[in-house]
Design a protein around this motif. Structure first.
Motif, PDB file in Angstrom:
ATOM      1  N   ASP A 436       0.780  -1.162   0.024  1.00 19.03           N
ATOM      2  CA  ASP A 436       0.048   0.071   0.065  1.00 19.03           C
ATOM      3  C   ASP A 436       1.094   1.150   0.086  1.00 19.03           C
ATOM      4  N   VAL A 437       0.665   2.266  -1.079  1.00 19.63           N
ATOM      5  CA  VAL A 437       1.371   3.376  -0.869  1.00 19.63           C
ATOM      6  C   VAL A 437       0.471   4.588  -0.880  1.00 19.63           C
ATOM      7  N   MET A 438       0.575   5.486   0.258  1.00 22.45           N
ATOM      8  CA  MET A 438      -0.510   6.346   0.526  1.00 22.45           C
ATOM      9  C   MET A 438       0.060   7.596   0.765  1.00 22.45           C
ATOM     10  N   LEU A 439      -0.549   8.659   0.065  1.00 17.98           N
ATOM     11  CA  LEU A 439      -0.048  10.032   0.203  1.00 17.98           C
ATOM     12  C   LEU A 439      -1.249  10.963   0.739  1.00 17.98           C
ATOM     13  N   SER A 440      -0.983  11.574   1.957  1.00 16.56           N
ATOM     14  CA  SER A 440      -2.066  12.217   2.722  1.00 16.56           C
ATOM     15  C   SER A 440      -1.724  13.769   2.997  1.00 16.56           C
ATOM     16  N   LEU A 452      -6.991  15.189   1.983  1.00 16.38           N
ATOM     17  CA  LEU A 452      -6.830  14.581   0.687  1.00 16.38           C
ATOM     18  C   LEU A 452      -6.078  13.049   0.993  1.00 16.38           C
ATOM     19  N   VAL A 453      -6.636  11.939   0.587  1.00 13.67           N
ATOM     20  CA  VAL A 453      -5.627  10.915   0.504  1.00 13.67           C
ATOM     21  C   VAL A 453      -5.800  10.428  -0.628  1.00 13.67           C
ATOM     22  N   VAL A 454      -4.632   9.944  -1.225  1.00 18.90           N
ATOM     23  CA  VAL A 454      -4.551   9.202  -2.612  1.00 18.90           C
ATOM     24  C   VAL A 454      -3.681   8.135  -2.480  1.00 18.90           C
ATOM     25  N   GLY A 455      -3.716   7.096  -2.968  1.00 20.57           N
ATOM     26  CA  GLY A 455      -3.025   5.780  -2.873  1.00 20.57           C
ATOM     27  C   GLY A 455      -3.154   4.628  -3.904  1.00 20.57           C
ATOM     28  N   PHE A 456      -2.386   3.857  -3.835  1.00 19.63           N
ATOM     29  CA  PHE A 456      -2.263   2.711  -4.536  1.00 19.63           C
ATOM     30  C   PHE A 456      -2.144   1.310  -3.778  1.00 19.63           C
ATOM     31  N   ASN A 457      -2.782   0.274  -3.953  1.00 17.52           N
ATOM     32  CA  ASN A 457      -2.472  -0.858  -3.237  1.00 17.52           C
ATOM     33  C   ASN A 457      -2.696  -2.081  -4.069  1.00 17.52           C
ATOM     34  N   TYR A 458      -1.916  -3.243  -3.730  1.00 10.93           N
ATOM     35  CA  TYR A 458      -1.785  -4.550  -4.431  1.00 10.93           C
ATOM     36  C   TYR A 458      -1.889  -5.640  -3.557  1.00 10.93           C
ATOM     37  N   GLN A 459      -2.769  -6.744  -3.911  1.00 16.00           N
ATOM     38  CA  GLN A 459      -2.963  -7.889  -3.081  1.00 16.00           C
ATOM     39  C   GLN A 459      -2.679  -8.982  -3.799  1.00 16.00           C
ATOM     40  N   SER A 460      -2.051 -10.229  -3.231  1.00 14.75           N
ATOM     41  CA  SER A 460      -1.993 -11.452  -3.846  1.00 14.75           C
ATOM     42  C   SER A 460      -2.214 -12.457  -3.280  1.00 14.75           C
ATOM     43  N   TYR A 461      -2.967 -13.526  -3.513  1.00 15.69           N
ATOM     44  CA  TYR A 461      -3.461 -14.709  -2.797  1.00 15.69           C
ATOM     45  C   TYR A 461      -3.270 -16.196  -3.383  1.00 15.69           C
ATOM     46  N   GLU A 462      -2.452 -16.731  -2.767  1.00 17.33           N
ATOM     47  CA  GLU A 462      -2.436 -18.260  -3.551  1.00 17.33           C
ATOM     48  C   GLU A 462      -2.713 -19.154  -2.344  1.00 17.33           C
ATOM     49  N   GLN A 511      -5.578 -15.547  -6.484  1.00 18.40           N
ATOM     50  CA  GLN A 511      -6.610 -14.267  -6.654  1.00 18.40           C
ATOM     51  C   GLN A 511      -5.393 -13.025  -6.635  1.00 18.40           C
ATOM     52  N   TRP A 512      -5.731 -11.865  -7.344  1.00 12.72           N
ATOM     53  CA  TRP A 512      -4.694 -10.934  -7.583  1.00 12.72           C
ATOM     54  C   TRP A 512      -5.549  -9.638  -7.739  1.00 12.72           C
ATOM     55  N   GLN A 513      -5.168  -8.616  -7.461  1.00 17.24           N
ATOM     56  CA  GLN A 513      -5.954  -7.277  -7.430  1.00 17.24           C
ATOM     57  C   GLN A 513      -4.881  -6.300  -7.184  1.00 17.24           C
ATOM     58  N   ASN A 514      -5.301  -5.373  -7.921  1.00 18.60           N
ATOM     59  CA  ASN A 514      -4.646  -3.888  -7.569  1.00 18.60           C
ATOM     60  C   ASN A 514      -5.835  -2.718  -8.033  1.00 18.60           C
ATOM     61  N   GLY A 515      -5.454  -1.530  -7.335  1.00 22.57           N
ATOM     62  CA  GLY A 515      -6.179  -0.472  -7.737  1.00 22.57           C
ATOM     63  C   GLY A 515      -5.681   0.770  -7.253  1.00 22.57           C
ATOM     64  N   THR A 534     -13.236   7.162  -4.443  1.00 21.46           N
ATOM     65  CA  THR A 534     -13.454   6.404  -5.559  1.00 21.46           C
ATOM     66  C   THR A 534     -12.436   5.308  -5.803  1.00 21.46           C
ATOM     67  N   ARG A 535     -12.572   4.322  -6.177  1.00 22.83           N
ATOM     68  CA  ARG A 535     -11.639   3.609  -6.401  1.00 22.83           C
ATOM     69  C   ARG A 535     -11.423   2.620  -7.782  1.00 22.83           C
ATOM     70  N   VAL A 536     -10.450   2.849  -8.378  1.00 25.19           N
ATOM     71  CA  VAL A 536     -10.408   1.838  -9.785  1.00 25.19           C
ATOM     72  C   VAL A 536      -9.776   0.491  -9.445  1.00 25.19           C
ATOM     73  N   SER A 537     -10.238  -0.587  -9.879  1.00 29.35           N
ATOM     74  CA  SER A 537      -9.765  -1.913  -9.383  1.00 29.35           C
ATOM     75  C   SER A 537      -9.607  -2.728 -10.488  1.00 29.35           C
ATOM     76  N   ASN A 538      -8.488  -3.395 -10.718  1.00 36.19           N
ATOM     77  CA  ASN A 538      -8.362  -4.579 -11.638  1.00 36.19           C
ATOM     78  C   ASN A 538      -8.366  -6.004 -10.653  1.00 36.19           C
ATOM     79  N   TYR A 539      -8.762  -6.800 -11.269  1.00 35.81           N
ATOM     80  CA  TYR A 539      -9.113  -8.091 -10.310  1.00 35.81           C
ATOM     81  C   TYR A 539      -8.795  -9.489 -11.129  1.00 35.81           C
ATOM     82  N   ARG A 540      -8.184 -10.323 -10.870  1.00 35.67           N
ATOM     83  CA  ARG A 540      -8.004 -11.410 -11.457  1.00 35.67           C
ATOM     84  C   ARG A 540      -8.275 -12.666 -10.382  1.00 35.67           C
ATOM     85  N   TYR A 541      -9.012 -13.817 -10.978  1.00 35.00           N
ATOM     86  CA  TYR A 541      -9.250 -14.900 -10.073  1.00 35.00           C
ATOM     87  C   TYR A 541      -9.118 -16.244 -10.697  1.00 35.00           C
ATOM     88  N   ASP A 542      -8.373 -17.210 -10.327  1.00 32.30           N
ATOM     89  CA  ASP A 542      -8.369 -18.622 -11.024  1.00 32.30           C
ATOM     90  C   ASP A 542      -8.435 -19.498 -10.139  1.00 32.30           C
TER      91      ASP A 542
END
Length: 808
Positions: A436-440, A452-462, A511-515, A534-542
């Motif tokens: 998680d990268v956050m600027l506030s 204001l808070v703006v950031g990027f986060n990433y998650q992976s799960y196996e 499972q993998w996602q970022n946003g 708001t959040r803009v997400s990309n998600y992948r599940y296999d």
């Protein structure tokens, strides 16, 4: 101050204001109490005798900083302590608006902050779980409850499950040993966070490091009820559980505790914290806990070890580095994956003994996990902050279980026959990573300051699970035990030995996602706050489930889901009616890809919907007492409703997707009513209905009432704290339908209440003993129902826990 009672009660100390001390000051004269406090705290406190003449105080007992200790002693006196530039204190009349306006000088009366330890409080000063904005509970336009360190200690709550059982608006069900299903607003919670970092938890996988979390390493638990998709693109519409770890302290402190409880429960904890260098620029904390116990469930034995270490380093005046890790080892015996059978072969509800165990004595489910984390926080110009956080969770699980299969038939209550064994063995590995990268910070617009808070986060799960079998010459798999009949009246929890010689099935999830996310708190006026995000997400599940047996390969499943650029909006409005009361409204969009399968083994489509909430929040005594009332509605498409088992797999639950609507109300009071009197009381109502206006998810209570309070006795009895409470919930039920029954059968647990008590005696300022008595009236009740496995579990009988604690 020529006639002052004390012109210089103690010598000033350079860092006295930042240190904490243990105090034991009896109720009585305010002037005398202040003198004793200043001497013990090693600070100078000046005041005129006439200022405190005739005034009394309720005293001070516990560990506090100087500011907080003075504020507590002076509560209700109309006075407050003003800290001078040289570190000394002067008593002055309290400002009518509750704050001092004294130019450049500092003010005493330290408010509650993000840390609950040593505050003695049942509430907290700020939370970031809902929006990542640092807001008080009153400023947050969603329902958030906090279980503080004081509350956890008062009830001897050692596990995340026991804490959530006491949390407002939360229903906890354990349909098997160490299995934890958590419900909020009629929906299951899968979203767990560590210090605000999201992780993934799939209850059906039974590999749940989060569900085994031990409270020895946590400062407090925050629970958000309602959708949380702003910060986690797959946030649950039910809520989020944020486990906030203990932090290193700037002064040396620690404790050693030992506990003894019912069913041979033994528990020890050691916690040491403080500076690691002479200047205090490096600080550390280490915690260890060990617990072993039997259970009210026959032949169930538990053993758990927890280790935790964390260090903070000031790399400069504006840079903070934090690194740490936690280790968990859990090794139960007599472990069961399900509850007890609830229906007999005539369709009537069974009432077995709550001590019955459906598992063999040697059934195991060993889990081990390591959770490492790190963050670096950089203060920037103009009060802005950049923070980068990372988390890595690695866990293993080995299971070898033989149980009485509750889906293998129906019990003949006269003979004990009708059911068969189900034997399973396998191993599991799980790896999660997060960033998680956050600027506030604040900014100016139209002449006013906003946040204001703006950031990027990433998650992976196996998650990798291997299920073992016994390959026969004819190409089929048979472990020699599953399917064999068992008589539950005379098996005495000894089962025959199963045989395994190959890997029968591969069950894997990736499972993998970022946003990217953004949230701002606009202040058009002093009384109005508008939170937009708001959040803009990309998600992948296999996921795939493959059988390595020819006659079962027709049940193989392969699932893939891709979502890119999914937008999740958030909006909230808070209007301050008065300095103590605010009204709010919020809207959250819901998007939740889900791993649940239908009876054919195919994945359900993602849950989609909207969460609406309006409410009134209030705080008193500088935020030490909070109240809230909220009305909410959750509209969902593709909500997962229990639908038996996946065809071909007796251990994989199935669901059907339906359109649902949940409506309800939450009410809560938490904090300090008066000095030394803490209260947490809540009422929650929620009902889930489908498109035909029929109630679904009836295993979750529609109504819950939870009350808990403690009070430290006054005067000569001020070493004693007493407390008690009651948890009440409305009826739950499920319907069991099978070709083996002549008609559908209903299993019901009527509404019930469980009462609990506690008492603490402070033997010395450092040494205390706390006793808790749970289920005072020994109520027998079904605490959980499992529609998929047609089973249920009973809550624990009356039990007691005694803990002694020495602080230093």
């Amino acid at each position: 101050l020529g006639a002052s009672a004390a012109a210089a009660l103690a010598a000033p100390h350079v860092s006295a204001q930042t240190q904490t001390h243990a105090y034991q000051i009896n109720a009585g004269s305010l002037g005398t109490a202040l003198s004793l406090f200043a001497t013990a705290a090693n600070v100078t406190l000046s005041f005129n005798a006439e200022q405190t003449q005739g005034m009394t105080t309720s005293g001070l007992n516990g560990t506090y900083g100087v500011d907080e200790g003075l504020a507590r002693l002076l509560a209700g006196s109309g006075l407050q302590a003003q800290r001078q530039a040289n570190g000394a204190y002067v008593l002055v009349p309290a400002a009518k608006d509750g704050s001092l306006q004294l130019g450049a000088t500092s003010i005493t009366g330290q408010a509650l902050g993000e840390v609950s330890e040593n505050t003695g409080s049942y509430t907290t000063g700020s939370t970031t779980t809902a929006t990542k904005l640092n807001l008080s509970l009153k400023e947050t336009p969603q329902s958030v409850s906090v279980m503080t360190r004081q509350r956890i200690d008062d009830q001897n709550l050692s596990s995340i499950g026991s804490v959530l059982e006491q949390t407002p608006g939360i229903n906890v069900q354990s349909p098997g040993s160490d299995r934890l299903y958590v419900f909020s607003r009629g929906l299951a919670i899968d979203n767990y966070q560590y210090d605000g970092m999201p992780t993934t938890s799939f209850a059906f996988s039974q590999a749940l490091p989060q569900a085994l979390s031990d409270m020895a390493i946590y400062d407090h638990i925050e629970v958000l009820r309602g959708a949380s998709g702003l910060l986690s693109g797959t946030g649950d519409p039910s809520g989020t559980i944020n486990m906030v770890r203990k932090k290193p302290t700037s002064t040396f402190q620690g404790y050693v505790s030992a506990g003894l409880g019912s069913w041979d429960l033994y528990r020890t904890e050691v916690d040491v914290s403080g500076p690691l260098t002479p200047t205090g620029n490096v600080r550390g904390r280490a915690v260890a806990a060990y617990q072993q116990a039997n259970s009210f469930t026959d032949y169930l034995q538990q053993e758990k070890t927890i280790l935790y270490g964390v260090a903070e380093a000031d790399l400069g005046d504006s840079t903070l580095l934090t690194v740490g890790a936690e280790y968990l080892y859990n090794d139960p015996r007599g472990f069961s994956t399900t509850g007890l059978p609830m229906v007999d072969n005539k369709g009537k509800q069974l009432h077995l003994s709550r001590s019955e165990n459906p598992a063999s004595r040697d059934s195991t489910n060993r889990q081990e996990s390591v959770n490492a984390f790190a963050s670096i926080e950089q203060k920037l110009a103009h009060d802005w902050t950049l923070k980068v956080s990372a988390n890595s969770l690695y866990g293993t699980r080995e299971y070898d279980s033989i149980i009485v299969g509750t889906t293998t038939g129906f019990l003949n209550p006269q003979t004990g026959s009708g059911l068969s064994y189900t034997a399973t063995k396998g191993d599991n590995t799980q790896e999660q990573k997060g960033l998680d990268v956050m600027l506030s910070g604040p900014y100016q617009w139209l002449g006013r300051e906003h946040e204001l808070v703006v950031g990027f986060n990433y998650q992976s799960y196996e998650n990798r699970r291997n299920g073992f079998g016994n390959l026969l010459a004819n190409g089929t798999s048979d472990n020699g035990v599953s399917g064999k009949p068992v008589n539950i009246y005379n098996w005495d929890n000894y089962a025959p030995n199963a045989s395994y010689n190959f890997n029968r099935e591969d069950d894997n999830i990736n499972q993998w996602q970022n946003g990217v996310y953004l949230a701002t708190r606009l202040k058009p006026t002093d009384d109005l706050s508008v939170i937009l995000g708001t959040r803009v997400s990309n998600y992948r599940y296999d996921a795939f489930l493959h059988y390595n047996v020819a006659n079962m390969q027709r049940f193989n499943t392969d699932d893939t889901l891709r979502v890119n650029g999914k937008v999740t909006p958030y909006a909230g409005v808070v209007y301050d009616l008065t300095p103590n009361h605010s009204v709010y409204a919020s809207y959250t969009s819901i998007f939740k890809p889900q791993p649940y399968r239908n009876t054919s083994g195919n994945l359900l489509d993602p849950r989609k919907g909207d969460n609406y909430e309006i409410g009134l929040k209030s705080d008193y005594y500088d935020g030490r007492l909070n109240t809230a009332i909220a009305l909410f509605e959750v509209d969902l498409d593709n909500d997962a409703i229990a639908d038996g088992l996946v065809i071909g797999n007796d251990n994989l639950t199935a669901y059907v997707a339906k359109k649902t609507k949940t409506r309800g109300i939450d009410m809560e009071v938490s904090g300090e009513l008066l000095p030394d009197w803490n209260l947490n009381a809540s009422y929650s109502h929620s009902v889930v209905k489908d498109a035909d206006n029929k109630r679904v998810k009836t295993i979750i209570p529609a109504d819950m009432l939870k009350v808990w309070t403690t009070y430290r006795l006054p005067g000569e009895l001020d070493r004693v704290t007493v407390g008690g409470g009651v948890n009440w919930q409305s009826a739950i039920h499920m319907t069991v339908d099978s070709w083996q029954l002549t008609a559908p059968a209903k299993v019901k647990q009527s509404d019930y209440a469980v009462a609990n008590l506690m008492a603490r005696y402070q033997l010395t300022p450092q040494w205390s003993a706390t006793a808790t008595l749970n289920n005072v009236f020994d109520k027998k009740y079904i605490s959980s129902l499992d529609e998929n496995f047609r089973s249920g579990s009973y809550g624990p009988p009356r039990n007691v826990m005694l803990t002694t604690k020495y602080t230093f």
